[in-house]
Design a protein around this motif. Structure first.
Motif, PDB file in Angstrom:
ATOM      1  N   ALA A   1       0.493  22.224 -40.484  1.00 28.96           N
ATOM      2  CA  ALA A   1      -0.119  23.187 -41.394  1.00 28.96           C
ATOM      3  C   ALA A   1       0.308  24.655 -40.766  1.00 28.96           C
ATOM      4  N   GLN A   2       0.975  24.737 -39.755  1.00 33.09           N
ATOM      5  CA  GLN A   2       1.312  26.035 -39.233  1.00 33.09           C
ATOM      6  C   GLN A   2       2.541  26.649 -39.890  1.00 33.09           C
ATOM      7  N   GLY A   3       2.706  27.837 -39.657  1.00 36.79           N
ATOM      8  CA  GLY A   3       4.090  28.440 -39.799  1.00 36.79           C
ATOM      9  C   GLY A   3       4.939  28.181 -38.698  1.00 36.79           C
ATOM     10  N   GLY A   4       6.167  28.775 -39.022  1.00 37.58           N
ATOM     11  CA  GLY A   4       7.256  28.320 -37.786  1.00 37.58           C
ATOM     12  C   GLY A   4       8.144  29.773 -37.594  1.00 37.58           C
ATOM     13  N   GLU A   5       9.023  29.376 -36.600  1.00 40.84           N
ATOM     14  CA  GLU A   5      10.039  30.194 -36.099  1.00 40.84           C
ATOM     15  C   GLU A   5      10.740  30.935 -37.004  1.00 40.84           C
ATOM     16  N   PHE A   6      11.084  30.148 -38.144  1.00 40.73           N
ATOM     17  CA  PHE A   6      12.267  30.442 -39.135  1.00 40.73           C
ATOM     18  C   PHE A   6      11.218  31.613 -39.851  1.00 40.73           C
TER      19      PHE A   6
ATOM     20  N   VAL B   1      -4.628  33.460 -41.507  1.00 44.15           N
ATOM     21  CA  VAL B   1      -4.656  32.078 -41.010  1.00 44.15           C
ATOM     22  C   VAL B   1      -5.205  30.875 -41.371  1.00 44.15           C
ATOM     23  N   ILE B   2      -6.624  31.071 -41.747  1.00 40.49           N
ATOM     24  CA  ILE B   2      -7.445  29.922 -42.138  1.00 40.49           C
ATOM     25  C   ILE B   2      -6.858  29.646 -43.679  1.00 40.49           C
ATOM     26  N   ALA B   3      -6.841  30.639 -44.423  1.00 39.88           N
ATOM     27  CA  ALA B   3      -6.621  30.307 -45.679  1.00 39.88           C
ATOM     28  C   ALA B   3      -5.309  29.451 -45.887  1.00 39.88           C
ATOM     29  N   TYR B   4      -4.083  30.232 -44.999  1.00 37.74           N
ATOM     30  CA  TYR B   4      -2.779  29.616 -45.330  1.00 37.74           C
ATOM     31  C   TYR B   4      -2.828  28.095 -44.568  1.00 37.74           C
ATOM     32  N   MET B   5      -3.437  28.134 -43.655  1.00 37.10           N
ATOM     33  CA  MET B   5      -3.423  26.660 -42.802  1.00 37.10           C
ATOM     34  C   MET B   5      -4.268  25.623 -43.803  1.00 37.10           C
ATOM     35  N   ILE B   6      -5.545  25.896 -44.207  1.00 40.79           N
ATOM     36  CA  ILE B   6      -6.205  24.663 -45.012  1.00 40.79           C
ATOM     37  C   ILE B   6      -5.487  24.648 -46.373  1.00 40.79           C
ATOM     38  N   VAL B   7      -4.793  25.924 -47.193  1.00 43.04           N
ATOM     39  CA  VAL B   7      -4.457  25.304 -48.571  1.00 43.04           C
ATOM     40  C   VAL B   7      -3.144  24.682 -48.100  1.00 43.04           C
ATOM     41  N   LYS B   8      -2.035  25.167 -46.953  1.00 41.46           N
ATOM     42  CA  LYS B   8      -0.805  24.223 -46.727  1.00 41.46           C
ATOM     43  C   LYS B   8      -1.262  22.911 -46.513  1.00 41.46           C
ATOM     44  N   ALA B   9      -2.133  22.562 -45.762  1.00 40.24           N
ATOM     45  CA  ALA B   9      -2.495  21.189 -45.179  1.00 40.24           C
ATOM     46  C   ALA B   9      -2.913  20.513 -46.438  1.00 40.24           C
TER      47      ALA B   9
ATOM     48  N   PHE C   1       5.509  31.040 -44.206  1.00 36.83           N
ATOM     49  CA  PHE C   1       4.537  29.979 -43.798  1.00 36.83           C
ATOM     50  C   PHE C   1       4.786  28.587 -43.998  1.00 36.83           C
ATOM     51  N   VAL C   2       5.463  28.416 -45.027  1.00 35.73           N
ATOM     52  CA  VAL C   2       5.638  27.308 -45.589  1.00 35.73           C
ATOM     53  C   VAL C   2       6.601  26.380 -44.495  1.00 35.73           C
TER      54      VAL C   2
END
Length: 607
Positions: free
Chosen positions: A337-342, A304-312, A126-127
């Motif tokens: 804040a999103q994950g990516g294709e990798f 999705v909510i947790a990962y995006m908020i914490v990453k942001a 997700f990073v």
């Protein structure tokens, strides 16, 4: 049977093209961006929508080449010297953000009850931000080459580089404590290093002579094939070496960024890049497994909510820690804040290595895809509700009880030229402009420009509009010019008002707003240019001047009629649908005939 198979494949191609052609412009027009349009279109035509396409993974494997080509084009715009100047951002800002996000998201995974290896790989995936989405959105908003855009590009480049050691870590985690020989590790590193050296040497010594040889052949299609060969060949070389295909394409672009064939390569690759990148987003939309989301919807939504908020929050914190202004930090956090294709590559490797089971892989993949789908929507909402950035006016003087013979609003290239004859005759100018950086720059050349918005009555009063002998509107914003004209005529009706117009329609609007004189910004220069064109074509100087004057007269007549009765009122003068050029040609022809008749009569009288 073969014909039925071909027809079925053609239906899929037509469905994909049709969905993209309809959805992308529609979503872009309503302000949500083309990326979200492609994702939505993929969801509609995919196996969980209308079922027009049944194998999204096959589409994604092909469409990943769009990301590869996109990074090649980005590389073409990154000269080595420019890339070297970004090294601190790449290995400083990029490394700090990636490491901080890995630690934070791994903690989130362990909070969900995952084991340490699973939490590490899940959070790390997700990073890795979606290069395709972020680059596309930066490009659509013309932010790619701004300083804040370059910071984001630096981070994305580091993430592309990081996929290599991350895949190696996944392999180590899969060994479950088994020892890996030093020779095997050395061999893996040596292969990667040798591939990089080979690509650099080929780019430095082979590619320019290669393209020069092909250009001399004159075969246009061969140049296009060679451009594709370079992109895909460099990507394949990196893939064989265990590195990122996208990194190989990017490096090839950088090596060719100073080549004389750079623009030709970009023009050849661009159509393929655009189609395949759109196809990639369609594939991501089709890959959204609604069955998995429905069965694990609480887990997926919460992740999705947790990962995006914490990453942001981590991205924002890192940015502020390094001195980035608050608005830029917020914008970067939301965009990345999103994950990516990798992550798909990393999760597939983890599944193959036994770190993930099939259900975990499906849930995490759905989490990544859903975050990619949500990002353009979140960005669109943020753009709408975010406060406009405050202009830094420190060190600038605001207009306060200043007086001049002439008040000029806007001091760009048009206003600077207008000011010269006025100043040459000894008149004084009061100049206001609202571009703070421009005011600072122009001050170095001895011009005193005050910071102020000409659409505010109090600014106009402070700038001396009430005592000015003329007010000049020289800005290039059509709507703002009309607004200023209305305010000036309401507040200072006795002061002559002159304005710069963008085109004919804008000129009419300005006259309706009450300006005393307007001129279209390119009108006179275009007429002078036209006079010179006629001279170069062999027309006599007198006739060229006459033709231009005929155009002036026709234009004045049409302009006056358009003011009072609309464009079709001019048909009493310009019959039917005749163009101005036709009218001028007719008049000029009649004048030529009259002049020829006069010359013939004179010769007859002389004999």
């Amino acid at each position: 049977m073969a014909a039925e198979s071909n027809a079925g494949e053609l239906v899929q191609v037509v469905a994909l093209l049709g969905a993209g052609v309809i959805a992308a412009p529609l979503f872009k027009r309503i302000g949500l961006g083309s990326v979200l349009g492609y994702l939505a279109a993929g969801l509609v035509v995919g196996p969980f929508g209308l079922k027009l396409v049944s194998d999204p993974q096959a589409i994604l494997h092909i469409a990943e080449l769009g990301v590869v080509m996109f990074l090649f084009i980005i590389g073409l715009e990154m000269q080595p010297s420019r890339l070297w100047s970004m090294r601190k951002d790449i290995f400083g800002l990029g490394a700090l953000q990636v490491c901080a996000c890995i630690v934070a998201l791994m903690a989130i995974g362990m909070g969900f009850g995952q084991t340490a290896p699973v939490a590490f790989v899940a959070g790390t995936g997700f990073v890795l931000t979606s290069t395709a989405i972020v680059m596309q959105m930066l490009q659509e908003r013309n932010h790619l080459h701004t300083p804040k855009g370059q910071h984001i590009v630096s981070i994305l480049l580091f993430e592309d580089l990081a996929i290599v050691p991350l895949l190696a870590i996944v392999a180590l985690l899969a060994s479950h404590g088994e020892t890996v020989s030093i020779m095997e590790r050395f061999q893996s590193v040596a292969i990667g290093f040798a591939a990089l050296v080979a690509l650099v040497l080929a780019g430095r010594y082979l590619l320019n002579p290669f393209f020069r040889l092909l250009a001399n052949s004159g075969a246009r299609e061969v140049m296009t094939a060679a451009a594709l060969l370079v992109v895909l060949g460099s990507a394949l070389l990196m893939d064989f070496a265990g590195l990122s295909m996208a990194m190989g394409a990017f490096l090839a672009g950088v090596l060719l960024s100073e080549s004389s064939f750079r623009h030709q390569l970009e023009a050849d690759i661009e159509p393929f890049r655009g189609i395949l990148l759109g196809l990639f987003f369609l594939g991501v939309g089709m890959a959204v497994d609604l069955a998995v989301i429905a069965a694990n919807w609480q887990h997926v939504v919460l992740a999705v909510i947790a990962y995006m908020i914490v990453k942001a929050l981590v991205i924002y914190g890192v940015a502020r820690l390094l001195g980035t202004p608050h608005p830029e930090s917020v914008g970067r956090a939301i965009l990345m804040a999103q994950g990516g294709e990798f992550a798909f590559v990393l999760y597939a490797a983890a599944t193959s290595a036994g770190i993930f089971d099939a259900e975990t892989n499906a849930v995490l993949t759905a989490t990544i895809v859903l975050s990619m789908v949500v990002t353009p929507l979140v960005v669109a909402v943020y753009v709408r509700i975010a406060p406009k950035p405050q202009v830094d006016t420190s060190g600038l003087d605001a207009p306060e009880d200043i007086a001049g013979t002439v008040l000029m609003i806007g001091f760009g290239r048009f206003g600077q030229i207008v000011s010269q004859p006025v100043l040459a005759r000894g008149y004084t100018l009061s100049i206001i402009d609202k571009d703070a950086e421009f005011i600072r720059d122009i001050g170095d050349f001895g011009f005193k420009v005050f910071y102020g918005d000409g659409s505010r009555p109090e600014i106009l009063h402070a700038a001396g509009a009430a005592t000015a002998k003329a007010i000049l509107i020289c800005i290039d914003d059509k709507e703002a010019a009309i607004k200023i004209a209305e305010i000036v005529k309401d507040e200072f009706p006795m002061v002559p008002l002159l304005a710069r117009a963008y085109d004919r329609g804008h000129a009419i609007d300005l006259l309706k707003a009450g300006v005393d004189y307007q001129i279209r910004e390119t009108y006179e220069s275009a007429l002078n240019f036209g006079t010179e064109v006629l001279s170069v074509l062999g027309e006599e100087e007198e006739l060229a001047a006459q033709i231009i004057e005929e155009f002036r007269e026709t234009d004045r007549e049409r302009f006056a009629l358009e003011q009072i009765g609309g464009i079709y009122a001019g048909r009493s003068l310009i019959k039917g649908n005749a163009r101005p050029a036709d009218v001028i040609a007719a008049r000029t022809g009649r004048q030529r005939e009259q002049r020829a008749a006069e010359q013939a009569a004179a010769q007859e009288a002389a004999t």
